[in-house]
Write a protein that holds these residues in place. Structure first.
Motif, short mmCIF file in Angstrom:
data_model
loop_
_atom_site.label_atom_id
_atom_site.label_comp_id
_atom_site.label_asym_id
_atom_site.label_seq_id
_atom_site.Cartn_x
_atom_site.Cartn_y
_atom_site.Cartn_z
N ARG A 1 0.91 -1.25 -0.34
CA ARG A 1 0.40 0.26 -0.24
C ARG A 1 0.26 1.76 0.36
O ARG A 1 0.60 2.21 -0.97
CB ARG A 1 -1.38 0.05 0.92
CG ARG A 1 -1.35 1.13 1.32
CD ARG A 1 -2.76 1.12 2.46
NE ARG A 1 -3.12 2.43 3.18
CZ ARG A 1 -2.48 2.75 4.07
NH1 ARG A 1 -1.61 2.35 4.42
NH2 ARG A 1 -3.13 3.93 4.38
N ASN A 2 1.51 1.11 0.72
CA ASN A 2 2.71 2.25 0.85
C ASN A 2 4.47 2.06 0.11
O ASN A 2 4.74 1.27 1.04
CB ASN A 2 2.96 2.61 2.28
CG ASN A 2 3.98 3.72 2.41
OD1 ASN A 2 4.85 4.42 1.21
ND2 ASN A 2 4.31 3.92 2.91
N PRO A 3 4.30 2.00 -0.62
CA PRO A 3 5.85 1.71 -1.53
C PRO A 3 7.28 1.55 -0.22
O PRO A 3 8.08 1.27 -0.78
CB PRO A 3 4.99 1.37 -2.29
CG PRO A 3 3.97 2.27 -3.54
CD PRO A 3 4.27 1.58 -2.21
N ASP A 4 6.78 3.22 -0.11
CA ASP A 4 8.15 3.87 0.29
C ASP A 4 8.13 3.59 2.10
O ASP A 4 9.34 3.92 2.56
CB ASP A 4 8.27 4.97 0.61
CG ASP A 4 7.59 5.80 -1.73
OD1 ASP A 4 8.48 4.66 -2.47
OD2 ASP A 4 6.93 6.61 -1.50
N CYS A 5 7.40 2.57 2.44
CA CYS A 5 7.76 1.89 3.70
C CYS A 5 9.14 1.78 4.24
O CYS A 5 9.64 1.11 3.46
CB CYS A 5 6.34 1.37 4.05
SG CYS A 5 7.24 -0.57 3.80
N THR A 6 8.96 1.07 5.73
CA THR A 6 10.80 0.57 6.09
C THR A 6 10.13 -0.90 6.82
O THR A 6 9.06 -0.41 6.93
CB THR A 6 10.86 1.34 7.12
OG1 THR A 6 10.19 2.17 8.40
CG2 THR A 6 11.48 2.84 6.70
N GLY A 7 11.36 -1.72 6.75
CA GLY A 7 10.77 -2.68 7.45
C GLY A 7 12.42 -3.81 6.88
O GLY A 7 12.59 -3.14 6.86
N PRO A 8 11.70 -4.81 7.69
CA PRO A 8 13.01 -5.76 8.23
C PRO A 8 13.45 -5.98 5.49
O PRO A 8 12.22 -5.68 5.37
CB PRO A 8 11.96 -7.10 8.09
CG PRO A 8 11.05 -6.43 8.30
CD PRO A 8 10.43 -5.27 7.90
N GLU A 9 15.05 -5.95 6.21
CA GLU A 9 15.57 -5.89 4.36
C GLU A 9 14.48 -6.86 3.65
O GLU A 9 14.63 -7.55 2.77
CB GLU A 9 16.77 -5.47 4.60
CG GLU A 9 17.75 -5.52 2.97
CD GLU A 9 16.75 -4.54 1.59
OE1 GLU A 9 16.38 -5.24 1.13
OE2 GLU A 9 16.03 -3.55 2.45
#
Length: 256
Positions: free
Chosen positions: A41-49
């Motif tokens: 939904r938010n392609p620019d999000c942060t999260g585990p690589e």
């Protein structure tokens, strides 16, 4: 993890698996955050690589010939802990490509091994997605996705990495184009505190989402035993996965 019929160990750093002496499987494929951004939904999000590791065609050595004959394949997946921005860790969402040997888009049978999962599924990946279900499942639960449905597996336990096994067609293939063209499936899962809430994807016609718990699927002969053990006990039991045409009447009006 041999309580689920296969001697395996799940590793988290790095993400992946190690196999027992009588079990073989491939090096796991790692899906990175960069790879799955287009379906978020938010392609620019942060999260585990490293978002999840997938190993297709895991089996006991003794079963390989029988699995090949029956066109069956067992896959194992483990997810990273954490979230993808305000979304849970999840697969991208896809439809199974039609298998040449059966002429059908194959079904898939999941079994949760650790963590909590939501198996989301919708009848079609079209403007009208048809019926939409979110099946809430925990360790030992089984969830059956019928032929041709769009689906995704979502972690409902950010603190516990989700791990699951699944019976698939040996000639498996994933189609992403229709899902990506609509910026995902018909409902987006979002993390709010300790809960998952749902937001409708405006690229589909409005509809409703039914949240349910797993059932037994006794019409398919599935029992409470681990699904790999069920194959060991009766190698013909999951023929409906690779030959869904043989259970055609059971797929009509199927309810997860």
């Amino acid at each position: 993890m041999d309580k689920f019929g296969l001697e395996m160990t799940i590793t988290h750093q790095p993400l992946g698996f190690s196999y027992g002496d009588d079990v073989t499987g491939p090096m796991p494929e790692i899906r990175t955050l960069e790879q799955i951004r287009p379906s978020l939904r938010n392609p620019d999000c942060t999260g585990p690589e490293q978002v999840y590791a997938i190993a297709m065609d895991v089996a006991r050595l003794a079963d390989r010939q029988e699995l090949e004959k029956r066109m069956l394949l067992f896959g194992v997946v483990t997810y990273a802990a954490g979230t993808l921005g305000d979304e849970p860790v999840r697969s991208q969402g896809h439809v199974h490509r039609i298998s040449q040997h059966s002429g059908w888009s194959p079904p898939e049978l999941y079994e949760i091994w650790q963590g909590k999962a939501i198996i989301y599924m919708q009848e079609r990946v079209e403007d009208d997605p048809g019926r939409c279900f979110a099946v809430l499942a925990g360790p030992g639960d089984k969830v059956l996705v019928p032929p041709g449905w769009g689906h995704a597996t979502i972690s409902a336990s950010p603190d516990v990495p989700l791990t699951f096994g699944a019976w698939c067609d040996r000639e498996y293939g994933f189609e992403y184009d229709a899902v990506r063209a609509r910026k995902g499936l018909a409902w987006y899962p979002l993390v709010q505190g300790n809960h998952i809430i749902w937001q409708h994807n405006p690229h589909y016609q409005p509809g409703r989402l039914q949240t349910i718990t797993p059932r037994r699927y006794s019409e398919f002969g599935i029992t409470d035993a681990p699904i790999y053990q069920q194959f060991i006990d009766d190698p013909a039991r999951f023929q409906f996965i690779s030959r869904p045409d043989r259970a055609a009447e059971l797929w009509q009006n199927f309810h997860p």
